[in-house]
Design a protein around this motif. Structure first.
Motif, PDB file in Angstrom:
ATOM      1  N   LEU A  33       0.782  -1.124   0.037  1.00 25.48           N
ATOM      2  CA  LEU A  33      -0.015  -0.048   0.080  1.00 25.48           C
ATOM      3  C   LEU A  33       0.777   1.401   0.037  1.00 25.48           C
ATOM      4  CD1 LEU A  33      -2.963  -1.065   2.597  1.00 25.48           C
ATOM      5  CD2 LEU A  33      -2.705  -1.042  -0.025  1.00 25.48           C
ATOM      6  N   LYS A  34       1.882   1.139   0.718  1.00 20.79           N
ATOM      7  CA  LYS A  34       2.854   2.382   0.890  1.00 20.79           C
ATOM      8  C   LYS A  34       3.343   2.821  -0.712  1.00 20.79           C
ATOM      9  CE  LYS A  34       7.176   4.224   2.776  1.00 20.79           C
ATOM     10  NZ  LYS A  34       8.154   3.838   3.888  1.00 20.79           N
ATOM     11  N   ALA A  35       3.895   1.671  -1.371  1.00 15.68           N
ATOM     12  CA  ALA A  35       4.169   1.738  -2.605  1.00 15.68           C
ATOM     13  C   ALA A  35       3.198   2.143  -3.684  1.00 15.68           C
ATOM     14  CB  ALA A  35       4.892   0.403  -3.183  1.00 15.68           C
ATOM     15  N   LEU A 131      10.860  -5.819  -6.380  1.00 17.38           N
ATOM     16  CA  LEU A 131       9.710  -6.539  -6.208  1.00 17.38           C
ATOM     17  C   LEU A 131       8.427  -5.758  -6.115  1.00 17.38           C
ATOM     18  CD1 LEU A 131      11.208  -9.133  -3.705  1.00 17.38           C
ATOM     19  CD2 LEU A 131      10.895  -9.255  -6.216  1.00 17.38           C
ATOM     20  N   LEU A 132       8.535  -4.621  -5.320  1.00 20.35           N
ATOM     21  CA  LEU A 132       7.260  -3.918  -5.229  1.00 20.35           C
ATOM     22  C   LEU A 132       7.149  -2.879  -6.421  1.00 20.35           C
ATOM     23  CD1 LEU A 132       7.797  -3.073  -1.467  1.00 20.35           C
ATOM     24  CD2 LEU A 132       5.915  -4.480  -2.300  1.00 20.35           C
ATOM     25  N   PRO A 133       5.784  -2.327  -6.700  1.00 18.34           N
ATOM     26  CA  PRO A 133       5.674  -1.557  -7.958  1.00 18.34           C
ATOM     27  C   PRO A 133       6.181  -0.053  -7.698  1.00 18.34           C
ATOM     28  CG  PRO A 133       3.705  -1.809  -6.714  1.00 18.34           C
ATOM     29  CD  PRO A 133       4.820  -2.685  -6.093  1.00 18.34           C
ATOM     30  N   GLY A 134       6.835   0.257  -8.743  1.00 15.77           N
ATOM     31  CA  GLY A 134       7.274   1.501  -8.967  1.00 15.77           C
ATOM     32  C   GLY A 134       6.441   2.560  -9.619  1.00 15.77           C
ATOM     33  N   MET A 135       6.778   3.725  -9.997  1.00 16.31           N
ATOM     34  CA  MET A 135       5.697   4.657 -10.778  1.00 16.31           C
ATOM     35  C   MET A 135       5.422   4.276 -11.986  1.00 16.31           C
ATOM     36  SD  MET A 135       4.500   7.801 -10.517  1.00 16.31           S
ATOM     37  CE  MET A 135       5.549   8.622  -9.368  1.00 16.31           C
ATOM     38  N   GLY A 136       4.380   4.191 -12.476  1.00 16.07           N
ATOM     39  CA  GLY A 136       3.863   3.526 -13.727  1.00 16.07           C
ATOM     40  C   GLY A 136       3.903   2.072 -13.980  1.00 16.07           C
ATOM     41  N   ASP A 137       4.271   1.364 -12.691  1.00 13.22           N
ATOM     42  CA  ASP A 137       4.407  -0.044 -13.314  1.00 13.22           C
ATOM     43  C   ASP A 137       3.036  -0.670 -13.207  1.00 13.22           C
ATOM     44  OD1 ASP A 137       7.124   0.045 -13.121  1.00 13.22           O
ATOM     45  OD2 ASP A 137       7.581  -0.824 -11.191  1.00 13.22           O
ATOM     46  N   LEU A 138       2.142  -0.286 -12.463  1.00 17.10           N
ATOM     47  CA  LEU A 138       0.786  -1.072 -12.490  1.00 17.10           C
ATOM     48  C   LEU A 138       0.021  -0.272 -13.495  1.00 17.10           C
ATOM     49  CD1 LEU A 138       0.137  -0.796  -8.850  1.00 17.10           C
ATOM     50  CD2 LEU A 138       0.789  -2.826 -10.052  1.00 17.10           C
ATOM     51  N   GLU A 139      -0.318  -1.327 -14.801  1.00 14.07           N
ATOM     52  CA  GLU A 139      -1.078  -0.882 -15.738  1.00 14.07           C
ATOM     53  C   GLU A 139      -2.586  -1.300 -15.629  1.00 14.07           C
ATOM     54  OE1 GLU A 139       0.902  -1.956 -19.727  1.00 14.07           O
ATOM     55  OE2 GLU A 139       2.737  -1.194 -18.853  1.00 14.07           O
TER      56      GLU A 139
END
Length: 429
Positions: A33-35, A131-139
């Motif tokens: 959630l933080k990421a 491993l955790l998502p970064g900026m723009g990683d979740l499409e």
């Protein structure tokens, strides 16, 4: 390596509405959630998704490599299929991940026990693997037709935090490896590493490898049990003797400092034996300034004359020191900085703050705010929001003409302001 196709898709039943303040409970759920919140571009959609997820609007979640899917009901009860894509790790990245894991015996032992140690994230990042998502990683892909993240895909992302509470291996499945595949690979590589012959080098130190010594620990005498934590800190000796103190030495102040040192040692031992420190104790004492350390000491309930010395030494005065102590109890150094510092919010930070304030309330409920620096005061009310340099909102209220902290920090400005108003109502009651 054998590939277990049945291990590459998992379905989690729909979860009931979330109760209480924390949406995720474990380290992995909170880290996700933080990421998510730190890399989100649209706080309004994020807030809408959080509301839907809290309300139990997310159906059963299917998790596959590179994709999570669920049916999400909007506020109007219309159901949409929501998908969120996350890039899988490449074969080369998985090789580096496995090499890193095998090099650290603690990771191997934890994974084979079906546990995911939090340090796995930092150690993987050190090898260039996030491993955790970064900026723009979740499409996002959603049946509602939105071209970017909408409330439905945001709700699905929030629900993943609760899934990670149940099983953190879900994150590795999203990145491309099922649990059985991963554990088989770790076990095989670990065994191959242990069987590989190694030639001693003249430059290598003499002795036995720590992992090898640990593995054969059962042939050694058992180590003594850890000491039990004393019920209370030790009591320093009294300095009230017949010998008069030297000029400028205050025995009461010395006794207080000794007592606080004993209390700090007791806290550090408790942390070492039982777990993490309390939030207000996270600041490293060795890094405090003299003024900050004076407030920390004043928070230890000193004698009146010692408190007077601390108040005079800091230049805060008695009332000012009392307010600083209140801030310290709420959040340590971070809360103290918010109390003392007024700074200009600029550029990207200001845009994020304004967006958070716009999306925190429905238009008819939004209070009128007057901004000055990092402080937003409610027009016509003794309430104020202060933005910390870490992006969190701190509630303040006015008492006897002075702004004082009214609660701990929150990511949501509406939640922070509500706690300030609640505190004011309690005082009036």
């Amino acid at each position: 390596m054998t590939r277990h196709d049945g291990d590459l898709e998992r379905t989690f039943a729909a979860l009931p509405p979330a109760r209480g303040q924390g949406f995720a409970q474990t380290w992995w759920g909170q880290a996700w959630l933080k990421a998510l919140e730190e890399t989100a571009l649209d706080s309004a959609q994020l807030k809408a998704g959080r509301r839907l997820a809290r309300a139990g609007a997310v159906g059963a979640v299917s998790v596959r490599p590179g994709r999570i899917t669920a049916v999400v009901q909007g506020r109007d009860r219309t159901a949409y299929r929501a998908d969120v894509l996350l890039e899988e790790l490449s074969a080369q990245q998985w090789d580096r991940f496995l090499d890193m894991t095998v090099e650290r015996a603690g990771h191997v032992a934890a994974l084979l026990d079906r546990e995911m140690p939090p340090h796995l994230v930092e150690d993987a990042a050190a090898t260039g693997i996030e491993l955790l998502p970064g900026m723009g990683d979740l499409e996002p892909e959603c049946g509602c037709g939105a071209w970017d993240h909408c409330g439905h895909t945001a709700a699905l992302c929030y629900q993943v935090g609760r899934l990670l509470d149940q099983d953190p291996f879900v994150l590795l499945l999203m990145r491309g490896r099922g649990e059985r595949d991963l554990l088989d690979a770790v076990q095989a590589r670990s065994a191959a590493s242990a069987d590989a012959p190694s030639e001693p080098s003249a430059s290598e130190p003499e002795g036995v490898d720590a992992a090898e010594a640990y593995a054969t620990g059962d042939i050694l005498p058992p180590l003594p049990a850890l000491p039990e934590l004393p019920a209370e800190p030790g009591v320093p000796p009294s300095l009230d003797t017949e010998t008069p103190p030297a000029h400028g030495v205050d025995p009461a102040a010395l006794e207080f400092l000794a007592a606080r040192t004993a209390a700090e040692a007791h806290r550090m031992l408790a942390d070492a034996l039982h777990g993490d420190p309390e939030p207000e104790q996270l600041a490293a004492v060795s890094e405090l300034t003299a003024a900050q350390d004076a407030v920390r000491l004043a928070a230890g309930d000193p004698l009146a004359r010692v408190a007077e010395r601390l108040a005079d030494g800091t230049g805060r005065g008695r009332e000012g020191l009392a307010v600083a102590v209140r801030a310290w109890h709420l959040g340590g150094v971070a809360a103290l900085s918010v109390l003392d510092e007024e700074w200009t919010v600029e550029a990207e930070a200001l845009a994020r703050a304004r967006a958070a304030l716009e999306s925190a309330w429905d238009e008819e409920e939004r209070p009128s705010l007057r901004a000055k620096g990092n402080r937003w005061t409610v027009v016509g009310a003794p309430s104020q929001l202060r933005l910390g340099r870490d992006g969190r909102w701190w509630p303040y209220r006015k008492e006897r003409g002075q702004w004082v902290p009214a609660g701990g920090p929150a990511q949501d400005p509406a939640a922070a302001l509500a706690s300030a108003q609640h505190a004011a109502e309690e005082d009036q009651a």
